[in-house]
Design an enzyme around this catalytic site. Structure first.
Site, mmCIF file in Angstrom:
data_model
loop_
_atom_site.group_PDB
_atom_site.id
_atom_site.type_symbol
_atom_site.label_atom_id
_atom_site.label_comp_id
_atom_site.label_asym_id
_atom_site.label_seq_id
_atom_site.Cartn_x
_atom_site.Cartn_y
_atom_site.Cartn_z
ATOM 1 N N HIS A 125 0.807 -1.231 0.000
ATOM 2 C CA HIS A 125 0.000 0.000 0.000
ATOM 3 C C HIS A 125 0.836 1.276 0.000
ATOM 4 C CE1 HIS A 125 0.995 -0.432 4.269
ATOM 5 N NE2 HIS A 125 0.807 0.860 4.367
HETATM 6 N N1 UDP Z 1 -2.917 -5.861 9.079
HETATM 7 C C1 UDP Z 1 -4.175 -6.379 9.275
HETATM 8 N N2 UDP Z 1 -4.916 -6.764 8.188
HETATM 9 C C2 UDP Z 1 -4.458 -6.670 6.909
HETATM 10 C C3 UDP Z 1 -3.138 -6.139 6.712
HETATM 11 C C4 UDP Z 1 -2.412 -5.736 7.817
HETATM 12 O O1 UDP Z 1 -4.621 -6.512 10.416
HETATM 13 O O2 UDP Z 1 -5.170 -7.030 5.967
HETATM 14 C C5 UDP Z 1 -2.150 -5.396 10.257
HETATM 15 C C6 UDP Z 1 -0.779 -5.985 10.430
HETATM 16 O O3 UDP Z 1 -0.827 -7.183 11.161
HETATM 17 C C7 UDP Z 1 -0.048 -4.871 11.189
HETATM 18 C C8 UDP Z 1 -0.700 -3.629 10.655
HETATM 19 O O4 UDP Z 1 -1.939 -4.006 10.096
HETATM 20 O O5 UDP Z 1 -0.305 -4.972 12.571
HETATM 21 C C9 UDP Z 1 0.196 -2.977 9.613
HETATM 22 O O6 UDP Z 1 -0.468 -1.944 9.029
HETATM 23 P P1 UDP Z 1 -0.026 -1.291 7.644
HETATM 24 O O7 UDP Z 1 0.683 -2.281 6.819
HETATM 25 O O8 UDP Z 1 -1.244 -0.639 7.110
HETATM 26 O O9 UDP Z 1 0.911 -0.089 8.111
HETATM 27 P P2 UDP Z 1 2.475 0.112 8.274
HETATM 28 O O10 UDP Z 1 2.940 -0.825 9.356
HETATM 29 O O11 UDP Z 1 3.113 -0.125 6.964
HETATM 30 O O12 UDP Z 1 2.595 1.538 8.686
#
Ligand code: UDP
Length: 357
Positions: free
Chosen positions: A203
């Site tokens: 994303h």
């Molecule tokens: N996550 C979730 N469902 C999904 C994809 C990710 O619960 O379909 C969780 C994942 O386990 C983690 C968090 O969302 O705890 C990560 O979020 P994201 O990838 O949006 O953000 P980033 O960490 O890149 O800022």
């Protein structure tokens, strides 16, 4: 003490799940949800599954460019901080909500505590990197997941006090991964078997906003010789649709598209995947904790320790490099990197100590 916490997107709901409980045992928390993520799949389900308390304020400020969003959040948070008169403002991570919360607090003369401080990709093209750096320089209390980030802050000579508390997402992962590992339903729903599929997420703006890079991402996913479960972030879904690429993925036999999943279903799939393919920050760390190898679809990472330990490989969108990384043998060791699952309590201790110092 009264703490105003500002959260707004999916990973921040996970982080708040580790801190709000211990914080409310000792202090008053006023929780503000900016509405950066507002879909039920990215927001409501995390509150119910992880027991995050109901926000006292929901600002509903989801749309727009990064600058528009940050500006609207600031405009709303300024008066709110004046109204609530907190003793501290608490922010997490690297989003527009983080920067807006930090700036609103600092402008009002309220000490700002930043959880996940000191993370750096050293890539200033990432909106998240700008948010991190700016918030760290606004904050009075900088709470780091590991020593590496604390070293970055020392090198940048930030003004606030720095402490290493461990990683709050680890608290949540250690609590939920054992339970999720025993849950077969999400694997059944996706039509996959333990150890026989790759779980993918993407994303980041740098991967999905540019149609040429998005095409490379699709080609990479289609080249994986195993079933690929891909819970589609709404941003990615919209970009795929606009670029006319969604059908290619939807009709490819090996790719299983799902809506974004709740934390428990996603964690069940994560713990039993052959490997992760992701551009997420949180997921790189969660894969490491679960002992699942990660292939990161970026050329930099803030979670360098996972790469140094041999469990994570950066391939950007190079399909050949990704396939080679998926084949590699696993390292024999997996040292504890980001704390012992008690970071939430240490955040609260640090806040309490800061207030009384
Ligand atoms: N996550 C979730 N469902 C999904 C994809 C990710 O619960 O379909 C969780 C994942 O386990 C983690 C968090 O969302 O705890 C990560 O979020 P994201 O990838 O949006 O953000 P980033 O960490 O890149 O800022």
């Amino acid at each position: 003490m009264k703490v105003l916490t500002v959260i707004g997107n999916r990973p921040q709901f996970v982080k708040a799940a580790a801190v709000s409980g211990p914080l409310r045992e000792r202090h008053e928390e006023v929780l503000v949800h900016t509405g950066q993520h507002y879909d039920d799949e990215l927001s409501a389900i995390f509150f119910s599954e992880l027991g995050v308390p109901r926000p006292a304020y929901e600002l509903g400020l989801g749309n727009g460019t990064n600058t528009e969003q940050t500006a609207r959040m600031l405009a709303a948070l300024g008066p709110l901080v004046a109204d609530v008169r907190p003793d501290a403002v608490l922010v997490y991570g690297d989003t527009n909500s983080t920067l807006a919360g930090g700036l609103a607090g600092a402008q009002a003369g309220v000490p700002v505590a930043h959880v996940e401080a000191g993370m750096r990709s050293f890539d200033r093209r990432m909106p998240e990197e700008l948010n991190r750096v700016l918030t760290d320089h606004l904050a009075s209390l900088l709470l780091c997941s590991a020593q590496g980030p604390a070293d970055h802050l020392a090198a940048e000579r930030v003004a606030g006090r720095v402490a290493v508390v461990g990683d709050v997402m680890v608290d949540v992962a250690l609590l939920f991964q054992p339970r999720a590992r025993a849950d077969d339903a999400p694997l059944r729903d996706a039509g996959v078997e333990a150890g026989g599929y790759v779980l993918a997420t993407a994303h980041r703006a740098g991967n999905v906003d540019d149609p040429a890079r998005l095409r490379r991402l699709v080609d990479l996913l289609l080249a994986v010789p195993l079933p690929v479960v891909l819970p589609l972030h709404p941003r990615t879904g919209a970009r795929l649709e606009a670029a006319g690429l969604l059908d290619r993925l939807a009709t490819a036999g090996r790719v299983r598209l799902t809506p974004p999943l709740g934390y428990l279903a996603f964690t069940a799939l994560l713990t039993r995947a052959r490997a992760l393919l992701t551009d997420s920050g949180g997921v790189q760390k969660e894969a490491y904790l679960a002992g699942v190898p990660c292939v990161t679809l970026r050329d930099t990472t803030e979670w360098v320790e996972t790469v140094q330990a041999g469990w994570n490989v950066l391939v950007d969108l190079d399909a050949r490099a990704a396939l080679a990384a998926l084949e590699r043998p696993l390292p024999a060791q997996r040292p504890q990197l980001y704390g012992d699952g008690q970071a939430g309590r240490r955040v609260v201790d640090a806040l309490t100590g800061f207030r009384s110092a």
